[in-house]
Write an enzyme that holds these catalytic residues in place. Structure first.
Site, mmCIF file in Angstrom:
data_model
loop_
_atom_site.group_PDB
_atom_site.id
_atom_site.type_symbol
_atom_site.label_atom_id
_atom_site.label_comp_id
_atom_site.label_asym_id
_atom_site.label_seq_id
_atom_site.Cartn_x
_atom_site.Cartn_y
_atom_site.Cartn_z
ATOM 1 N N CYS A 114 9.525 12.190 87.902
ATOM 2 C CA CYS A 114 8.688 12.975 88.815
ATOM 3 C C CYS A 114 9.372 13.268 90.149
ATOM 4 O O CYS A 114 8.996 14.220 90.842
ATOM 5 C CB CYS A 114 7.358 12.261 89.053
ATOM 6 S SG CYS A 114 6.383 12.035 87.543
ATOM 7 N N HIS A 250 4.353 15.732 95.332
ATOM 8 C CA HIS A 250 4.275 15.645 93.879
ATOM 9 C C HIS A 250 2.801 15.586 93.498
ATOM 10 O O HIS A 250 2.034 14.797 94.059
ATOM 11 C CB HIS A 250 5.006 14.392 93.402
ATOM 12 C CG HIS A 250 4.767 14.077 91.966
ATOM 13 N ND1 HIS A 250 4.839 15.033 90.965
ATOM 14 C CD2 HIS A 250 4.436 12.910 91.334
ATOM 15 C CE1 HIS A 250 4.575 14.469 89.804
ATOM 16 N NE2 HIS A 250 4.325 13.189 89.999
ATOM 17 N N ASN A 280 -0.328 16.640 86.207
ATOM 18 C CA ASN A 280 0.974 16.119 86.622
ATOM 19 C C ASN A 280 2.054 16.764 85.755
ATOM 20 O O ASN A 280 2.162 16.469 84.570
ATOM 21 C CB ASN A 280 0.985 14.598 86.468
ATOM 22 C CG ASN A 280 2.286 13.964 86.951
ATOM 23 O OD1 ASN A 280 3.294 14.637 87.154
ATOM 24 N ND2 ASN A 280 2.266 12.657 87.130
#
Length: 323
Positions: A114, A250, A280
């Site tokens: 990520c 993020h 996500n």
């Protein structure tokens, strides 16, 4: 004069298939209310059968090139942040290079889960400052839907697929915090926390795995480490939280986003949030949010933007730039 890596163009791509929470509730033991209350996610996009990460990345790259008014051969390098490359090798970045018809320069992948786009952006900045490249196409692209364990409701409802791209260009600036471009970066990793977020399979183990996550522990590390890295990066740039026009974090979980903004003393009105629409998307989430934020008219030239992310490794970091 000081050389800076300045944003020249931005773009994104999302697969056509939209998967609302209600659809997932028919597949696993969950509900729309359960997913929203714990993550803020309402829907996400899933890649179609045969639609690969390099394909998503190529679409986003073309959008960024169009926005910048550039052709593929105007680019010197491609850095693609992904944990879901099409093949073990070659890199997905070289596939994007071929798809674009780019016959010069070089391309490679970066894998920091990520946090991948922050790591890729920092590498692109270094290539530009060292004179190795004048223009770098930085992409984050993922097909995380392919890594899900559909019996694990705590993880399978959180992730989606997509891609975002940014073009950085070498430009002379004054050498102050008023410059456009990347002003600072801050990167970290700590392999002791591997078991908090990982995929339990890989090439050298001869297995095909699924994503595993200790959600509570990841949440605890995320809020603390993201606020800290953003603070360090702002300090390096000679700026403070009061100077920040936009945090583009993020997009993992709305509670992490809110907790980090609170620690940074930046109101949520100055945070670009897309997690409700995309879920996500790992390394794709920041460039996706940057592109969407620009498209919405939120991010404008001259704005100070802080991006920050944490992912498996654990790996985390932040970049401060003036749009």
């Amino acid at each position: 004069m000081t050389l800076r890596a300045v944003v020249r163009g931005v773009g994104h791509y999302l697969p056509e298939r939209i998967v609302p929470n209600s659809e997932l509730s028919q597949r696993v033991d969950t509900s729309d209310e359960w997913i929203r209350s714990r993550s803020g996610i309402e829907r996400r996009h899933f890649a179609a059968e045969g639609e690969t990460t390099s394909m998503l990345a190529t679409h986003a790259a073309r959008a960024a090139l169009a926005h910048a008014g550039l052709e593929p051969d105007d680019i010197d390098a491609i850095i693609l942040a992904t944990s879901t490359a099409d093949l073990t090798f070659p890199s997905a970045a070289t596939m994007v290079q071929a798809n674009l018809g780019m016959t010069r320069g070089f391309a490679f992948d970066v894998q920091a889960v990520c946090a991948g786009f922050v790591f890729a952006l920092t590498n692109a900045n270094a290539l530009i400052l060292s004179g190795q490249a004048k223009r770098v196409l930085v992409i984050g692209a993922e097909t995380f839907s392919r890594l899900m364990d559909w019996t694990d409701r705590s993880t399978c409802v959180l992730f989606g697929d997509g891609a975002g791209a940014l073009i950085l260009e070498a430009q002379d600036q004054s050498g102050t915090s008023a410059d456009r471009g990347i002003l600072s970066a801050d990167l970290h990793s700590d392999g002791r926390f591997k078991d908090l977020l990982y995929v339990d399979g890989g090439t050298s183990t001869g297995t095909i795995g699924h994503l595993r996550m200790s959600g509570k522990e990841v949440f605890r590390h995320a809020v603390e480490k993201l606020a800290e890295t953003a603070h360090f990066a702002l300090e390096k740039a000679g700026l403070s939280g009061e100077d920040v026009d936009w945090i583009v974090p993020h997009q993992a979980n709305i509670r992490i986003i809110e907790g980090t903004a609170k620690r940074m003393q930046v109101p949520m009105e100055r945070v670009v949030v897309t997690v409700q629409d995309h879920g996500n998307t790992s390394a794709a989430s920041i460039p996706l949010a940057l592109s969407v934020g620009h498209e919405r008219g939120q991010i404008k030239q001259g704005d100070v933007v802080v991006t920050e992310a944490i992912g498996g490794g654990l790996a985390w970091g932040s970049v401060v730039l003036r749009w």
